[in-house]
Enzyme design. Sequence first.
Site, PDB file in Angstrom:
ATOM      1  N   CYS A   5       5.523   1.735  -9.274  1.00  0.00           N
ATOM      2  CA  CYS A   5       6.379   1.869 -10.527  1.00  0.00           C
ATOM      3  C   CYS A   5       7.108   0.666 -10.778  1.00  0.00           C
ATOM      4  CB  CYS A   5       7.114   3.143 -10.301  1.00  0.00           C
ATOM      5  SG  CYS A   5       8.031   3.938 -11.569  1.00  0.00           S
ATOM      6  N   GLU A  26      -0.286   5.301  -9.600  1.00  0.00           N
ATOM      7  CA  GLU A  26       1.080   6.141  -8.805  1.00  0.00           C
ATOM      8  C   GLU A  26       0.788   7.587  -8.875  1.00  0.00           C
ATOM      9  OE1 GLU A  26       5.805   6.387  -8.980  1.00  0.00           O
ATOM     10  OE2 GLU A  26       4.826   5.537 -10.788  1.00  0.00           O
ATOM     11  N   LYS A  45       7.168   3.281  -1.143  1.00  0.00           N
ATOM     12  CA  LYS A  45       7.936   2.359  -2.209  1.00  0.00           C
ATOM     13  C   LYS A  45       9.433   2.103  -1.562  1.00  0.00           C
ATOM     14  CE  LYS A  45       9.641   2.700  -6.868  1.00  0.00           C
ATOM     15  NZ  LYS A  45       9.791   3.455  -8.141  1.00  0.00           N
TER      16      LYS A  45
END
Length: 541
Positions: free
Chosen positions: A395, A280, A343
């Site tokens: 994440c 990430e 995301k």
Amino acid sequence: MTSRWNIQIPNAGRLALWAGAAASGLLMAVCFPPWEWNNVAWIALVPLLVVLRFADEKQGWKLGLTAGVVFWLMSIYWLTRVTVAGWIGLSLYCAGYVALFAVVAGGWMRRFGVGRAGANLGLMALASLTWAGLEYVRSVLLTGFPWNPFGAAQHGNLALIQLASWGGVYAVSALIVLINAAIALTVLRYIELKGRWTRSPHPELFVGAAVLLVTILHGARILRNEPPASAPLRVALIQTGIPQDEKWDQEKIELIYRRLQELTQGALLAGKPDLIIWPETALPDDVRSSPPSYQVVYDLVTNGVPILVGSMDTAWQDEGKPIFYNSSFLFDPTGTMVQGYDKRHLVIFGEYIPWNGLVSFINALTPIQESFSPGSTSTVFRLEQPDCAFSVLICFEDAVAKLGRESVRNGARLLINQTNDAWFDPSSASLQHMIQSIFRCVENRVPAVRVANTGVSCTIDAKGRITSILQDEQGHTQVIGFKTVSVEVPLEVRPLTFYTRHGDVFAQSAAGVGLAFLAALGVRRRLARTARRNLEMTHVG
């Protein structure tokens, strides 16, 4: 109005109530990393359930709150590396769900006692469903915090956790609470018989043991089954190990570029993989707007292997205001960005600031300066050689069961978690985080690859086994390095699991049962208050 099943205890014994509640919080906490005394989970709630039998209505929720506070303060202590106020506030919030569980369990025992087998079996069912339902509510309410569900404590019990393919991790939580309730009720019957064991059967333990046995046998059968047709995918995991305070330091940009170049070139020289995965936000800026960052990617990807790149992304509104995303991009060997994903589930105070500009003190609770914006949809990435469909969870998105399920329903047969746990490392947070991915694999019967900046970079098969892990000779995962592994990716013709097809129907039904009983307790309490008021008025008249 006092039930004839209530038990009154002297004031001298009140301390034991709070000690029992705190003991349950402690026992729950040690089930998770860094301790991982996993089997303690089967008795962790017994002290709380036992003391609830001797508590009145006003004490019950406080005892539950006490257990919850101890558990959460211990299990997410790593949050103090970012915010002490957030650690305390989040622990209190999550403890509230344990308090609600205590209200339900205590209310049932005050109403029906513990001397009748039928009522006890009812409490076992109600307690297990209520716990699972409250875990589900916690995972979705106010954007959700699905961290450390009780079932995750059994992540190493592969036969048991196959139950998650039917009801998600919440079904595993329900089973653990069922066994805790069975043991607690057996202890309570012994106490109320003044220490005299009887030869009469104990249906609570029998039913609990039978459900556990059936679950384990079912899971063992799944583990023995031959895996369906699959295709190997060679992936290179790149763990850069950049400390959080250096990731956005302008003086460290060249270090980050050099680290990515050296590790990626090392993976290429060790044997050509099918896909290279960076963690990430591996790059220090927006790869689509930064010529230096794109040049790093281009120079490496044109060696012939696609690279999945974690990067920030920026979109511009008409009035010139930027919108920031936490993104993942797939670059093909020509240097073309062929697919991307933004995301969707952002971390409150970690990636966005709620009520920013409206509440003056809110920025003091978070180290971030700007909020990211959420993406709108999942992406199914496609590799051509070999043919492979995968989706990315960035994440903590691997802790959100809904996102993994949606990805698999959309056609993904591999989940890739790109993460940066440097906010909290070194701590138990990265191990707790990794456990979440295990359940996404079991729930949807697909493998997963995790690639961390710091944390745990590993591969997990479709049945929840950790098949490889990036670590040093001492077993430490906080390393800088790469690892090339082969992952068996199931073919797209594979049938979907019940959980993938139907989602959280079990947890939602469980939540309905628990909330309905809470509502019934509220109505009963109001009726009792009205009856007392009418009786007092009659006496006055």
